[in-house]
Design a protein around this motif. Structure first.
Motif, mmCIF file in Angstrom:
data_model
loop_
_atom_site.group_PDB
_atom_site.id
_atom_site.type_symbol
_atom_site.label_atom_id
_atom_site.label_comp_id
_atom_site.label_asym_id
_atom_site.label_seq_id
_atom_site.Cartn_x
_atom_site.Cartn_y
_atom_site.Cartn_z
ATOM 1 N N SER A 1 -1.437 -11.017 5.091
ATOM 2 C CA SER A 1 -0.726 -9.808 5.536
ATOM 3 C C SER A 1 -1.669 -8.943 6.365
ATOM 4 C CB SER A 1 -0.206 -9.001 4.349
ATOM 5 O OG SER A 1 -1.274 -8.422 3.630
ATOM 6 N N GLN B 1 2.811 -2.552 6.978
ATOM 7 C CA GLN B 1 2.284 -3.812 6.460
ATOM 8 C C GLN B 1 3.301 -4.914 6.720
ATOM 9 O OE1 GLN B 1 1.420 -2.328 2.327
ATOM 10 N NE2 GLN B 1 -0.396 -3.609 2.635
ATOM 11 N N THR C 1 -2.437 -4.770 7.386
ATOM 12 C CA THR C 1 -2.191 -3.367 7.061
ATOM 13 C C THR C 1 -2.684 -2.510 8.219
ATOM 14 O OG1 THR C 1 -2.487 -3.799 4.700
ATOM 15 C CG2 THR C 1 -2.657 -1.499 5.413
ATOM 16 N N LEU D 1 -3.501 -0.270 -3.191
ATOM 17 C CA LEU D 1 -2.785 -1.533 -3.036
ATOM 18 C C LEU D 1 -2.397 -2.066 -4.396
ATOM 19 C CD1 LEU D 1 -5.209 -3.150 -0.449
ATOM 20 C CD2 LEU D 1 -3.025 -2.079 0.055
ATOM 21 N N ALA E 1 0.826 -1.215 0.000
ATOM 22 C CA ALA E 1 0.000 0.000 0.000
ATOM 23 C C ALA E 1 0.857 1.259 0.000
ATOM 24 C CB ALA E 1 -0.908 0.006 1.225
ATOM 25 N N THR F 1 -8.186 -9.141 5.345
ATOM 26 C CA THR F 1 -7.037 -9.483 4.516
ATOM 27 C C THR F 1 -6.464 -10.816 4.973
ATOM 28 O OG1 THR F 1 -5.525 -8.247 5.941
ATOM 29 C CG2 THR F 1 -6.439 -7.085 4.042
ATOM 30 N N ILE G 1 2.128 4.068 7.550
ATOM 31 C CA ILE G 1 1.507 2.891 6.963
ATOM 32 C C ILE G 1 2.455 1.748 7.268
ATOM 33 C CG2 ILE G 1 0.760 1.769 4.830
ATOM 34 C CD1 ILE G 1 1.181 5.206 4.219
#
Length: 174
Positions: free
Chosen positions: A151, A102, A153, A173, A62, A148, A100
């Protein structure tokens, strides 16, 4: 009487020495520049790291698109050896921090780390076509993307939920 005169001289010399040291310290204090505002944080270009992460990661990485230029990217890293961990940090227009995060790490551990110990609330929010869960407390507040697999996020930081929501809405994404 000769002894008292020597003691008076010693006390007087000590007071004069202290006064001289105080004047020197005051003069040095005036010479040192004092800047009360926070330093200007440099903007980083994260395009190369983003391309690398998108090639290497086992999940869609992302990154925001369409944020105003007043949002400043300040940090970026991809750690393939650490659960394909992607990090992108931003300074908001009002000087707060949003990141952000991930990863393919274990979901609960990763959320705890990325949100700096925030706890899940019962509040969810639909942002675009995705559902996010609010986390509060600790040092950061956070939004965690639901639904999700493979993974996790997290959008977290010192910014308000309004700013976190703006970042989550801007994420693309791929």
């Amino acid at each position: 009487m000769a002894g008292t005169n020597g003691k008076q001289k010693t006390v007087r010399d000590m007071i004069l020495s202290l006064a001289l040291i105080g004047l020197a310290a005051g003069f040095i204090y005036l010479l040192v520049p004092h800047d009360d505002h926070a330093p200007d944080i440099q903007r980083v270009d994260y395009r190369v790291e983003l391309l690398t992460a998108r090639r290497a990661a086992s999940y869609p990485v992302a990154a925001p698109q369409g944020l105003p230029s007043s949002w400043k990217a300040t940090s970026v890293r991809f750690q393939g050896e650490a659960g394909d961990r992607w990090h992108l940090g931003y300074q908001t227009p009002d000087g707060q921090y949003v990141q952000i995060e991930q990863s393919t790490q274990k979901r609960a551990d990763f959320i705890d780390d990325a949100s700096q110990g925030a706890s899940a609330t019962k509040t969810t929010e639909k942002i675009g076509d995705r559902t996010w869960t609010h986390y509060t407390g600790g040092r950061y507040d956070a939004l965690v993307l639901d639904g999700t697999t493979g993974s996790t996020t997290v959008v977290a930081g010192t910014a308000s939920f309004t700013e976190l929501t703006k970042m989550a809405a801007a994420l693309k994404l791929s």
